[in-house]
Design a protein around this motif. Structure first.
Motif, PDB file in Angstrom:
ATOM      1  N   HIS A  89       0.839  -1.198   0.000  1.00  0.00           N
ATOM      2  CA  HIS A  89       0.000   0.000   0.000  1.00  0.00           C
ATOM      3  C   HIS A  89       0.878   1.254   0.000  1.00  0.00           C
ATOM      4  N   THR A 113      -7.022   1.464  -3.023  1.00  0.00           N
ATOM      5  CA  THR A 113      -7.014   0.047  -3.400  1.00  0.00           C
ATOM      6  C   THR A 113      -7.491  -0.848  -2.259  1.00  0.00           C
ATOM      7  N   LYS A 115      -6.634  -4.831  -1.208  1.00  0.00           N
ATOM      8  CA  LYS A 115      -5.656  -5.866  -1.534  1.00  0.00           C
ATOM      9  C   LYS A 115      -5.963  -7.150  -0.763  1.00  0.00           C
ATOM     10  N   TRP A 117      -4.095 -10.687   0.505  1.00  0.00           N
ATOM     11  CA  TRP A 117      -2.765 -11.224   0.777  1.00  0.00           C
ATOM     12  C   TRP A 117      -2.860 -12.715   1.085  1.00  0.00           C
ATOM     13  N   LEU A 124       1.352 -10.532  -1.967  1.00  0.00           N
ATOM     14  CA  LEU A 124       0.124  -9.959  -2.486  1.00  0.00           C
ATOM     15  C   LEU A 124      -0.487 -10.907  -3.510  1.00  0.00           C
ATOM     16  N   ASN A 126      -4.017 -10.423  -4.817  1.00  0.00           N
ATOM     17  CA  ASN A 126      -4.910  -9.728  -5.750  1.00  0.00           C
ATOM     18  C   ASN A 126      -5.055  -8.272  -5.340  1.00  0.00           C
ATOM     19  N   ASN A 127      -5.445  -7.456  -6.309  1.00  0.00           N
ATOM     20  CA  ASN A 127      -5.553  -6.015  -6.078  1.00  0.00           C
ATOM     21  C   ASN A 127      -6.786  -5.472  -6.785  1.00  0.00           C
TER      22      ASN A 127
END
Length: 323
Positions: A89, A113, A115, A117, A124, A126-127
């Motif tokens: 971030h 965003t 996110k 984890w 990470l 996905n975002n």
């Protein structure tokens, strides 16, 4: 929560995990019923206040959102060092929550965003680009969707399987939506904004297409900021925390209207966060007056105060259910 007032929990009882975080850069673990601080994670020399806390479903891990990063601590350890640090971030992290299996962590940030984890690799996974600072995120009880709210006044439902926003609710454009909560059965969605207004949506099953939420009511809960809104596990209560120093407890009538049941008075400054016990009988709150409090829902009385932080206590987490 603890068994009874006359029979406090043992000193190292891990059945009740109660944690608070503060602008003093400290994370404190508390014996819920005695009010004794049993452990302090003092992040000496480390920049950034503690914004949000979350306890893993198995009570093994504590996730602490600290400015732009997330530290993962082992609850059973005595070490102040995190076992993992998650960094990606670029803005203040405002939300953190565990997936039900404890293998995934979801975070939201002022960087716009959300996110996901993978805690097995600390990477990470996905975002999601929200395009506006995120103020809160919760995981849908079905564990397949996320619900977020943001500075643009939007509440969004994200489908994790398709990586899309499947519904957007915007009561008032550009009036920040501060907090969001959902009933344990997924039937009710509630959010609160900077003007103290609470919005309520119910699940509406359509004949075709995915289920969608439709507005059923709104009401003014406070005359100042709503900092947190939270439905109790049994959905009997809605707690609203506010900049007006109070916490209000609301009950829902049969026609989706909300009635003010109690006003919890005792904090001297803003109340930032709250957490219900698993049986919905108690509420923990955290305040800028440096303290956290334990409230009895049946009486509305403060039955314990947790003293020790040197600056605003802005987040709390409680896990007293099955691990």
């Amino acid at each position: 929560m603890p068994p009874s007032r006359g029979n406090p929990a043992p000193r190292h009882d891990m059945s009740v995990i109660l944690v608070t975080g503060s602008y003093d850069h400290e994370i404190r673990f508390w014996e819920a019923w005695s009010g004794i601080c049993s452990r302090t994670i003092a992040r000496t020399g480390e920049a950034g206040q503690v914004n949000r806390l979350a306890i893993s479903p198995d009570k093994r891990l504590l996730a602490a959102a600290i400015h732009k990063k997330i530290n993962i601590y082992e609850i059973g350890s005595t070490s102040s060092d995190p076992i993992a640090t998650l960094e990606a971030h670029t803005g203040n992290i405002t939300a953190v929550c565990f997936h039900s299996e404890g293998k995934w962590l979801v975070t939201g940030s002022e960087d716009g965003t959300i996110k996901i984890w993978d805690l097995r690799t600390s990477q990470l996974f996905n975002n999601y680009d929200n395009s506006s600072p995120v103020n809160d995120v919760v995981i849908h009880p079905n564990q397949g969707e996320l619900i977020s709210c943001d500075q643009a006044g939007r509440v969004k439902l994200w489908d994790l399987s398709q990586n899309i926003c499947q519904q957007e609710l915007t009561p008032v454009h550009d009036l920040p939506m501060r907090s969001v909560t959902m009933a344990a059965d997924g039937s009710l969605l509630i959010a609160g904004n900077n003007k103290g207004i609470i919005y309520v949506w119910k699940l509406h099953d359509e004949n075709s297409g995915p289920p969608r939420f439709q507005a059923v009511t709104k009401f003014r809960a406070h005359n100042k900021y709503v900092t947190r809104c939270l439905l109790s596990p049994d959905a009997k209560y809605l707690a609203t925390c506010s900049a007006d120093t109070t916490v209000k407890i609301w009950t829902m009538t049969h026609n989706w209207e909300f009635h003010e049941d109690k006003v919890l008075v005792g904090h001297q400054r803003w109340v930032w966060d709250c957490a219900f016990s698993a049986d919905s009988a108690y509420l923990i709150t955290a305040s800028s007056d440096h303290t956290a409090r334990l409230w009895d829902m049946s009486s509305g009385e403060s039955v314990r105060q947790y003293n020790g932080h040197h600056k605003a206590a802005v987040c709390c987490a409680l896990h007293d259910g099955a691990g």
